[in-house]
Design a protein around this motif. Structure first.
Motif, mmCIF file in Angstrom:
data_model
loop_
_atom_site.group_PDB
_atom_site.id
_atom_site.type_symbol
_atom_site.label_atom_id
_atom_site.label_comp_id
_atom_site.label_asym_id
_atom_site.label_seq_id
_atom_site.Cartn_x
_atom_site.Cartn_y
_atom_site.Cartn_z
ATOM 1 N N MET A 1 25.050 52.985 47.625
ATOM 2 C CA MET A 1 26.389 51.992 47.943
ATOM 3 C C MET A 1 27.085 51.433 46.822
ATOM 4 S SD MET A 1 24.333 48.498 50.024
ATOM 5 C CE MET A 1 23.282 47.781 47.919
ATOM 6 N N ALA A 2 28.315 51.026 47.438
ATOM 7 C CA ALA A 2 29.143 50.289 46.171
ATOM 8 C C ALA A 2 28.834 48.624 46.368
ATOM 9 C CB ALA A 2 30.350 50.418 46.556
ATOM 10 N N VAL A 3 28.885 48.271 44.985
ATOM 11 C CA VAL A 3 28.472 47.218 44.246
ATOM 12 C C VAL A 3 30.199 46.197 43.841
ATOM 13 C CG1 VAL A 3 27.536 45.084 43.362
ATOM 14 C CG2 VAL A 3 26.715 47.016 44.265
ATOM 15 N N ILE A 4 31.124 45.030 44.149
ATOM 16 C CA ILE A 4 32.353 44.577 43.621
ATOM 17 C C ILE A 4 31.437 44.240 42.876
ATOM 18 C CG2 ILE A 4 34.677 43.733 43.952
ATOM 19 C CD1 ILE A 4 33.713 46.994 44.799
ATOM 20 N N LYS A 5 32.136 43.750 41.811
ATOM 21 C CA LYS A 5 32.438 42.125 41.061
ATOM 22 C C LYS A 5 33.582 41.700 40.368
ATOM 23 C CE LYS A 5 30.580 40.756 36.270
ATOM 24 N NZ LYS A 5 29.323 40.644 35.275
ATOM 25 N N THR A 6 33.660 40.575 40.342
ATOM 26 C CA THR A 6 34.768 39.747 40.117
ATOM 27 C C THR A 6 34.816 39.064 39.226
ATOM 28 O OG1 THR A 6 34.617 38.000 41.466
ATOM 29 C CG2 THR A 6 35.597 39.562 43.077
ATOM 30 N N ILE A 7 36.356 38.760 38.718
ATOM 31 C CA ILE A 7 36.352 38.311 37.103
ATOM 32 C C ILE A 7 37.626 37.434 37.537
ATOM 33 C CG2 ILE A 7 35.400 39.553 35.828
ATOM 34 C CD1 ILE A 7 37.954 40.596 34.545
ATOM 35 N N ARG A 33 36.936 49.597 34.296
ATOM 36 C CA ARG A 33 37.233 50.674 35.205
ATOM 37 C C ARG A 33 37.008 50.267 36.692
ATOM 38 N NH1 ARG A 33 33.495 52.655 31.059
ATOM 39 N NH2 ARG A 33 32.024 53.098 33.036
ATOM 40 N N GLY A 34 37.653 50.992 37.615
ATOM 41 C CA GLY A 34 37.331 50.989 39.315
ATOM 42 C C GLY A 34 37.863 49.613 39.363
ATOM 43 N N ILE A 35 39.007 48.960 38.987
ATOM 44 C CA ILE A 35 40.206 48.140 39.486
ATOM 45 C C ILE A 35 40.246 48.499 40.970
ATOM 46 C CG2 ILE A 35 41.478 46.271 39.034
ATOM 47 C CD1 ILE A 35 41.636 46.712 36.482
ATOM 48 N N GLN A 36 40.003 47.475 42.122
ATOM 49 C CA GLN A 36 40.052 47.555 43.735
ATOM 50 C C GLN A 36 41.136 47.054 43.979
ATOM 51 O OE1 GLN A 36 37.570 49.084 45.397
ATOM 52 N NE2 GLN A 36 37.444 50.284 44.084
ATOM 53 N N GLY A 37 41.854 45.717 43.369
ATOM 54 C CA GLY A 37 42.722 44.654 43.419
ATOM 55 C C GLY A 37 42.470 43.429 43.298
ATOM 56 N N ARG A 60 42.218 36.718 41.035
ATOM 57 C CA ARG A 60 40.808 37.194 40.374
ATOM 58 C C ARG A 60 40.924 38.209 41.016
ATOM 59 N NH1 ARG A 60 37.236 33.408 44.676
ATOM 60 N NH2 ARG A 60 37.152 32.206 42.839
ATOM 61 N N ILE A 61 40.465 38.845 40.140
ATOM 62 C CA ILE A 61 40.410 40.889 39.775
ATOM 63 C C ILE A 61 38.981 40.806 40.113
ATOM 64 C CG2 ILE A 61 40.125 43.099 38.718
ATOM 65 C CD1 ILE A 61 42.168 40.798 36.613
ATOM 66 N N ARG A 62 39.048 42.245 41.474
ATOM 67 C CA ARG A 62 38.029 42.508 42.378
ATOM 68 C C ARG A 62 37.754 44.258 41.635
ATOM 69 N NH1 ARG A 62 41.102 41.035 45.785
ATOM 70 N NH2 ARG A 62 41.426 43.263 46.930
ATOM 71 N N PHE A 63 36.617 44.866 41.158
ATOM 72 C CA PHE A 63 36.336 46.317 40.664
ATOM 73 C C PHE A 63 34.928 46.259 41.104
ATOM 74 C CE2 PHE A 63 34.968 43.040 37.147
ATOM 75 C CZ PHE A 63 33.880 43.746 36.689
ATOM 76 N N ARG A 64 34.931 47.960 40.661
ATOM 77 C CA ARG A 64 33.592 48.540 41.117
ATOM 78 C C ARG A 64 32.363 48.981 40.142
ATOM 79 N NH1 ARG A 64 32.335 51.266 45.992
ATOM 80 N NH2 ARG A 64 34.833 50.962 47.163
ATOM 81 N N ILE A 65 31.287 48.440 40.326
ATOM 82 C CA ILE A 65 30.448 48.149 39.244
ATOM 83 C C ILE A 65 29.532 49.917 39.461
ATOM 84 C CG2 ILE A 65 28.367 47.857 38.504
ATOM 85 C CD1 ILE A 65 28.368 44.912 39.303
#
Length: 68
Positions: A1-7, A33-37, A60-65
């Motif tokens: 299962m993936a978790v996406i974090k944002t900054i 690492r793992g920037i999604q969009g 707001r940048i989304r990346f996968r933990i």
């Protein structure tokens, strides 16, 4: 299962809003690492006299933990 974090970041450019967004993404890519969009949340500018001196793009940048 993936978790996406944002900054949230604000890129700054003298060229334009798209360049400011690219600069924010480039800076984030140095440490993430793992920037999604990303989403553009806001655009603004600094004016000196009658000229735009800086373009600001709030993203707001989304990346996968990653978990080991």
């Amino acid at each position: 299962m993936a978790v996406i974090k944002t900054i949230d970041l604000v890129g700054v450019s003298t060229e334009g809003w798209q360049d400011a967004a690219s600069k924010a993404l480039d800076e984030a890519a140095k440490t993430l690492r793992g920037i999604q969009g990303f989403d553009v949340l806001e655009q603004s500018a600094v004016v000196e006299g009658t000229e735009i001196s800086e373009f600001h793009t709030h993203v707001r940048i989304r990346f996968r933990i990653e978990r080991s």
